[in-house]
Design an enzyme around this catalytic site. Structure first.
Site, short mmCIF file in Angstrom:
data_model
loop_
_atom_site.label_atom_id
_atom_site.label_comp_id
_atom_site.label_asym_id
_atom_site.label_seq_id
_atom_site.Cartn_x
_atom_site.Cartn_y
_atom_site.Cartn_z
N ASP A 286 0.87 -1.17 0.00
CA ASP A 286 0.00 0.00 0.00
C ASP A 286 0.91 1.22 0.00
O ASP A 286 2.10 1.13 0.29
CB ASP A 286 -0.97 -0.01 1.20
CG ASP A 286 -2.18 0.91 0.94
OD1 ASP A 286 -2.10 1.77 0.02
OD2 ASP A 286 -3.20 0.79 1.64
C1 BGC Z 1 -4.98 3.32 -0.16
C2 BGC Z 1 -5.01 2.32 -1.29
C3 BGC Z 1 -4.83 3.06 -2.60
C4 BGC Z 1 -3.53 3.83 -2.56
C5 BGC Z 1 -3.24 4.58 -3.84
C6 BGC Z 1 -3.76 4.22 -0.22
O1 BGC Z 1 -3.89 5.26 0.68
O2 BGC Z 1 -5.03 2.65 1.07
O3 BGC Z 1 -6.23 1.63 -1.27
O4 BGC Z 1 -4.87 2.13 -3.66
O5 BGC Z 1 -3.58 4.75 -1.50
O6 BGC Z 1 -4.07 5.68 -3.97
#
Ligand code: BGC
Length: 735
Positions: A286
């Site tokens: 993530d």
């Molecule tokens: C989120 C993810 C997301 C990523 C990219 C993170 O803060 O938890 O679900 O895909 O950001 O935007």
């Protein structure tokens, strides 16, 4: 991009300056690679063979370039190669000389994110939770295929969708991005979504692995849970989703699990995902969820996003020093290449194009029609009769202009609007008022915003029917304090219902809501976050053009006091000022959440604790009625057969649910969902259906032996139209 995310990003970016020169060496060309007649371009070979052939050609720098991202707009200062990005959440450089394209990633939970910023448009589907209420794998497939097409039309070849964290905590601000509280339902739905999304030639993703079940302090929280509990609940949803959808990527989550951050958690990434489930794709972190180089690599993290703090220069250094074996780096790279071949992004380069806006609106509407849950219909107040109604009051904030959508990285831009600030409420221009006027041309349809409940009640008093639109918004990076409708909405509904006995409440919600007014209104319809054509779907249900069939994928409790955790566990003071907590995690988790309820997620908790609920899991009404009979159960093939009859006057689809109670020695919750069938029936028609039950769904995970097993003894199979209404029972013995 958010203030908070940018703040966290500054630290990230400063660390990444280290490796800029290395990146510059790999600057590929944006132009399409020429046709390459190299052996790895032979489509007859398997993705594994093709990946292996490419791997053999790669220099160390090319390998390193494949295992990290190159920034995200708004996440720290722009990188020199930022111009190669497509405006999405991240991108991975390709190897142009070998015909390996860049991986262009976009968030796409319920539609492609940030289209407007990109000068483009995308369709918002109903929330993921809403779509789970259809219990319809074909609808999940249509959902994924639509997103896959729209991603490619915008120049993306990887989705960051596929959220399937189990609703262990319904106040989790991302509940709308997930598929509910049951692992078999959630896993089946997300798997079918990914299967069809990936068939469009985008790399599929399933997230956030794992136990990211609350947002509060998500970068620092340590989820404590027994192995058995996680294997049979949250991880089972992933296991099923992966086995059906074969996603190219699994996104590890921000939080820690039993002491180790998920993106460096060997148990999760290697022992379970790659060894037990034989997952052949890659693990992507993530955003900012990577905490180390050697430890993360050893644990099984394959790709760091959105930057290269740990998997850029540091990884190269550690490989050269022999601290990370080359074979291990090769494994990371091979997995990424394999997913590129398996998803077809190498063979089918993206080409920007215009999406079929109207075709996709129709798909979004149809999915929403199958996702709307009729919760209450006293005196058959619904469907409304357009020819006899003369006056309708439409009440509620924004009910004249639009319907609400879910926030955070899932946010889809409404047509014509640029990306909104991180935590703002975004209303799609889907006017309930207009949609109701279209369906009731003979009636006077008047609007009141409800800001003054007395004025709204006065309008309701002089109308034949009052329809109140209630909303509950939520977003990534926050949790709800309660499940109450925010603001004055409970008071508003009470007062309108007092003024007009024919009151219907339409709920646009992120998750479950409590309803102190439940006995005072005649109709309640749950429409979730309804998507780009949600107003038409909603009106089609209210006026009976569509007979509702959806069933709740989560329990609606009577009160938050009935939840396993009376309060969301909050992070320590240093992190509390920054709501939402988006700051990059420390090296160690700073606080614990004990998921002591273990196996008792959702309905299993209320069943075991004998707690009454507002609306049970699997519940939903129709404009017709159904009767169940003739259950038989076959232990040899593990299946049940039964008859469902439409006993009313309208055609409908009944979701017939099958639960199993395991032998007492299994020490399991009272019952678990093991299958279902969507049965389409004309008035008076009967059908006998057979539901096959996978042995896994009857099994118990034994952490001592690390095995799933059916426990010998008597299994009771229960069948009916809701987890709380299962009129048929039969049993069989398994040895
Ligand atoms: C989120 C993810 C997301 C990523 C990219 C993170 O803060 O938890 O679900 O895909 O950001 O935007």
């Amino acid at each position: 991009m958010s203030r908070i995310r940018s703040a966290g990003a500054a630290a990230l970016a400063s660390m990444s300056l280290l490796v800029l020169p290395a990146l510059a060496q790999h600057r590929p060309h944006k132009s399409k690679p020429q046709a390459i007649s190299e052996p790895w371009m032979n489509r007859q070979l398997s993705p594994d063979q093709r990946a292996e052939l490419v791997l053999k050609q790669l220099t160390l720098d090319e390998k390193i370039a494949l295992v990290h991202g190159n920034g995200m707009p708004g996440w720290g200062p722009q990188r020199p190669n930022a111009y190669l990005g497509n405006g999405g959440a991240g991108f991975v450089l390709g190897v142009a000389r070998l015909g390996i394209p860049m991986i262009q990633m976009s968030d796409a939970a319920y539609g492609v994110r940030s289209s407007a910023a990109n000068g483009r448009y995308s369709t918002a589907l109903p929330s993921n939770l809403g779509s789970a209420a259809s219990w319809d794998p074909q609808a999940a497939c249509a959902y994924g295929a639509l997103i896959g097409r729209e991603l490619r039309a915008q120049g993306y070849n990887m989705t960051l969708g596929g959220g399937v964290n189990l609703t262990r905590e319904p106040r989790d601000g991302r509940t709308f991005e997930y598929m509910g509280e049951d692992p078999v339902l959630a896993g089946t739905m997300v798997g079918n979504r990914i299967r069809c999304e990936q068939a469009q030639h985008v790399i599929g993703d399933i997230k956030h692995y794992a136990i990211n079940d609350q947002e509060s302090g998500r970068n620092e929280v340590n989820a404590i849970i027994s192995r058995r509990a996680m294997r049979e609940t949250d991880l089972l949803a992933f296991q099923i989703g992966i086995s059906i959808g074969h996603p190219g990527a699994v996104m590890c989550s921000y939080n820690a699990v039993n002491g180790d951050f998920a993106c460096q958690n060997k148990y999760l990434l290697t022992d379970v995902l790659k060894r037990d489930w034989k997952f052949p794709g890659f693990v992507v972190s993530d955003w900012g969820g990577t905490h180390s180089t050697i430890r993360a690599s050893n644990a099984g993290l394959d790709n760091e996003e959105p930057l290269d703090d740990y998997y850029g220069a540091r990884l190269k250094r550690d490989v050269l020093a022999g601290k990370v074996p080359m074979a291990q780096l090769n494994d990371h790279v091979r997995r990424i290449l394999r997913s590129e071949f398996a998803s077809g992004i190498v063979d089918h380069p993206t080409q920007k194009s215009v999406v079929d806006v109207f075709g996709d609106l129709a798909i979004a509407r149809h999915i929403e029609e199958n996702s709307i849950v009729l919760l209450k219909n006293q005196g058959a107040i619904l469907p409304l009769n357009a020819s006899s109604l003369r006056s309708i009051a439409v009440i509620g904030e924004h009910a004249d202009t639009g319907m609400i959508s879910g926030g955070g990285s899932a946010q889809v831009d409404p047509p014509g609007a640029t990306s909104p600030p991180w935590l703002s409420h975004v209303w799609f221009p889907t006017s309930p008022l207009k949609a109701i006027r279209e369906q009731a041309p003979r009636a006077t349809v008047q609007f009141n915003s409800g800001s003054d409940p007395a004025a709204a009640a006065a309008l309701a008093a002089k109308s034949q029917v009052a329809i109140v639109f209630a909303h509950q918004w939520s977003s990534e990076g926050m949790d709800l304090k309660s499940l109450e409708l925010p603001g004055n909405q409970d008071t508003l509904i009470e007062q309108v219902a007092k003024a007009n006995p024919n009151t219907i409440v339409v709920v646009e919600s992120a998750t479950a809501v409590t309803m102190p007014w439940v006995n005072k209104v005649k109709g309640i319809v749950e429409v979730w976050f309804a998507g780009s054509d949600g107003h038409h779907a909603m009106a089609n249900v209210l006026f009976g053009k569509v007979n509702p069939s959806a069933k709740l994928p989560i329990t609606f409790p009577l009160s938050v006091a009935d939840l396993p955790h009376p309060h969301i566990v909050q992070p320590p003071p240093h992190a509390q000022g920054a709501a939402p907590v988006m700051k990059k995690g420390t090296d160690k988790p700073t606080f614990n959440v004990h998921y002591n309820e273990g196996l008792l997620v959702g309905y299993k908790w209320y069943d075991a604790k004998h707690k009454p609920v507002l609306f049970p899991f699997g519940y939903g009404l129709s404009y017709t009625t159904y009767a169940y009979s003739n259950l038989s159960a076959d232990p040899q093939v593990r299946s049940v057969s039964f008859t469902v009859k439409n006993t009313g006057a309208r055609a409908g689809v009944e979701i017939a649910e099958v639960y199993a109670s395991l032998p007492a020695t299994a020490n399991e919750p009272p019952k678990r969902l093991v299958g279902w069938s969507r049965v389409s029936l004309a008035p008076g028609q009967s059908k006998t259906v057979t539901v096959a039950i996978k042995p896994l769904y009857l099994s118990v995970y034994n952490s001592a032996t690390d095995q799933w097993k059916e426990v010998p003894g008597t299994y009771t199979l229960r069948v009916g139209g809701s987890s709380a209404s299962l009129p048929l029972t039969a049993s069989f013995n398994l040895q």
